[in-house]
Design a protein around this motif. Structure first.
Motif, PDB file in Angstrom:
ATOM      1  N   ALA A   1      61.582  94.860  14.185  1.00 21.31           N
ATOM      2  CA  ALA A   1      62.374  94.074  13.226  1.00 21.31           C
ATOM      3  C   ALA A   1      63.879  94.312  13.327  1.00 21.31           C
ATOM      4  O   ALA A   1      64.655  93.390  13.118  1.00 21.31           O
ATOM      5  N   HIS A   2      64.291  95.514  13.651  1.00 25.01           N
ATOM      6  CA  HIS A   2      65.725  95.810  13.686  1.00 25.01           C
ATOM      7  C   HIS A   2      66.419  95.208  14.903  1.00 25.01           C
ATOM      8  O   HIS A   2      67.620  94.980  14.876  1.00 25.01           O
TER       9      HIS A   2
ATOM     10  N   ASP B   1      56.578  92.956   7.493  1.00 25.34           N
ATOM     11  CA  ASP B   1      57.377  93.792   8.383  1.00 25.34           C
ATOM     12  C   ASP B   1      58.861  93.645   8.063  1.00 25.34           C
ATOM     13  O   ASP B   1      59.591  94.610   8.002  1.00 25.34           O
ATOM     14  N   ALA B   2      59.301  92.417   7.786  1.00 23.18           N
ATOM     15  CA  ALA B   2      60.707  92.196   7.462  1.00 23.18           C
ATOM     16  C   ALA B   2      61.076  92.895   6.159  1.00 23.18           C
ATOM     17  O   ALA B   2      62.130  93.498   6.039  1.00 23.18           O
ATOM     18  N   GLY B   3      60.182  92.838   5.175  1.00 24.76           N
ATOM     19  CA  GLY B   3      60.438  93.518   3.911  1.00 24.76           C
ATOM     20  C   GLY B   3      60.448  95.021   4.073  1.00 24.76           C
ATOM     21  O   GLY B   3      61.261  95.721   3.489  1.00 24.76           O
ATOM     22  N   SER B   4      59.572  95.548   4.913  1.00 22.13           N
ATOM     23  CA  SER B   4      59.512  96.988   5.138  1.00 22.13           C
ATOM     24  C   SER B   4      60.747  97.487   5.855  1.00 22.13           C
ATOM     25  O   SER B   4      61.113  98.643   5.745  1.00 22.13           O
ATOM     26  N   ALA B   5      61.380  96.612   6.621  1.00 23.54           N
ATOM     27  CA  ALA B   5      62.549  97.020   7.379  1.00 23.54           C
ATOM     28  C   ALA B   5      63.809  97.037   6.518  1.00 23.54           C
ATOM     29  O   ALA B   5      64.890  97.338   7.008  1.00 23.54           O
TER      30      ALA B   5
ATOM     31  N   ALA C   1      66.226  87.053   6.267  1.00 18.83           N
ATOM     32  CA  ALA C   1      67.192  87.824   7.032  1.00 18.83           C
ATOM     33  C   ALA C   1      66.620  88.271   8.372  1.00 18.83           C
ATOM     34  O   ALA C   1      67.338  88.413   9.352  1.00 18.83           O
ATOM     35  N   ALA C   2      65.320  88.498   8.424  1.00 18.25           N
ATOM     36  CA  ALA C   2      64.685  88.935   9.661  1.00 18.25           C
ATOM     37  C   ALA C   2      64.260  87.756  10.525  1.00 18.25           C
ATOM     38  O   ALA C   2      63.716  87.951  11.595  1.00 18.25           O
ATOM     39  N   GLY C   3      64.501  86.536  10.049  1.00 20.17           N
ATOM     40  CA  GLY C   3      64.135  85.373  10.819  1.00 20.17           C
ATOM     41  C   GLY C   3      62.672  85.017  10.736  1.00 20.17           C
ATOM     42  O   GLY C   3      62.179  84.265  11.560  1.00 20.17           O
ATOM     43  N   CYS C   4      61.962  85.559   9.756  1.00 15.56           N
ATOM     44  CA  CYS C   4      60.542  85.283   9.595  1.00 15.56           C
ATOM     45  C   CYS C   4      60.360  84.185   8.568  1.00 15.56           C
ATOM     46  O   CYS C   4      61.068  84.149   7.576  1.00 15.56           O
ATOM     47  N   PRO C   5      59.411  83.289   8.795  1.00 17.19           N
ATOM     48  CA  PRO C   5      59.165  82.249   7.806  1.00 17.19           C
ATOM     49  C   PRO C   5      58.614  82.845   6.528  1.00 17.19           C
ATOM     50  O   PRO C   5      57.867  83.802   6.570  1.00 17.19           O
TER      51      PRO C   5
END
Length: 92
Positions: free
Chosen positions: A39-40, A76-80, A86-90
């Protein structure tokens, strides 16, 4: 597509390929892996999905359904430390 014949057939395929179903605990482990290693540095939702599927193959886990892939990627985006956008995930 779901039904008794489909479930039996999928179980036979998993057994033949020595794969297992993705449990809730494994989904959490996959989410943590994506948060820590993907994710980063990766913002493309499609690339995050490909990384998830590659990790499933490496761990001999049956790939999750598309909807579950989206949820794992979003988690995963929330965990990051960021939100899904912000992570580009739908968003799910």
């Amino acid at each position: 597509m779901d039904g008794p014949h489909v479930r039996v057939h999928r179980a036979q395929i998993r057994e033949h390929l020595v794969f297992r179903e993705c449990s809730a605990a494994e989904a959490e482990t996959l989410t943590a892996y994506l948060a820590e290693h993907v994710a980063h540095k990766e913002r493309s939702p499609e690339q995050v999905r490909l990384e998830l599927l590659a990790r499933c193959r490496a761990e001999s886990i049956e790939p999750p359904t598309p909807g579950r892939c989206d949820r794992i990627s979003t988690d995963d985006a929330g965990s990051a430390g960021g939100d899904a956008e912000a992570a580009g995930c739908p968003s799910a």
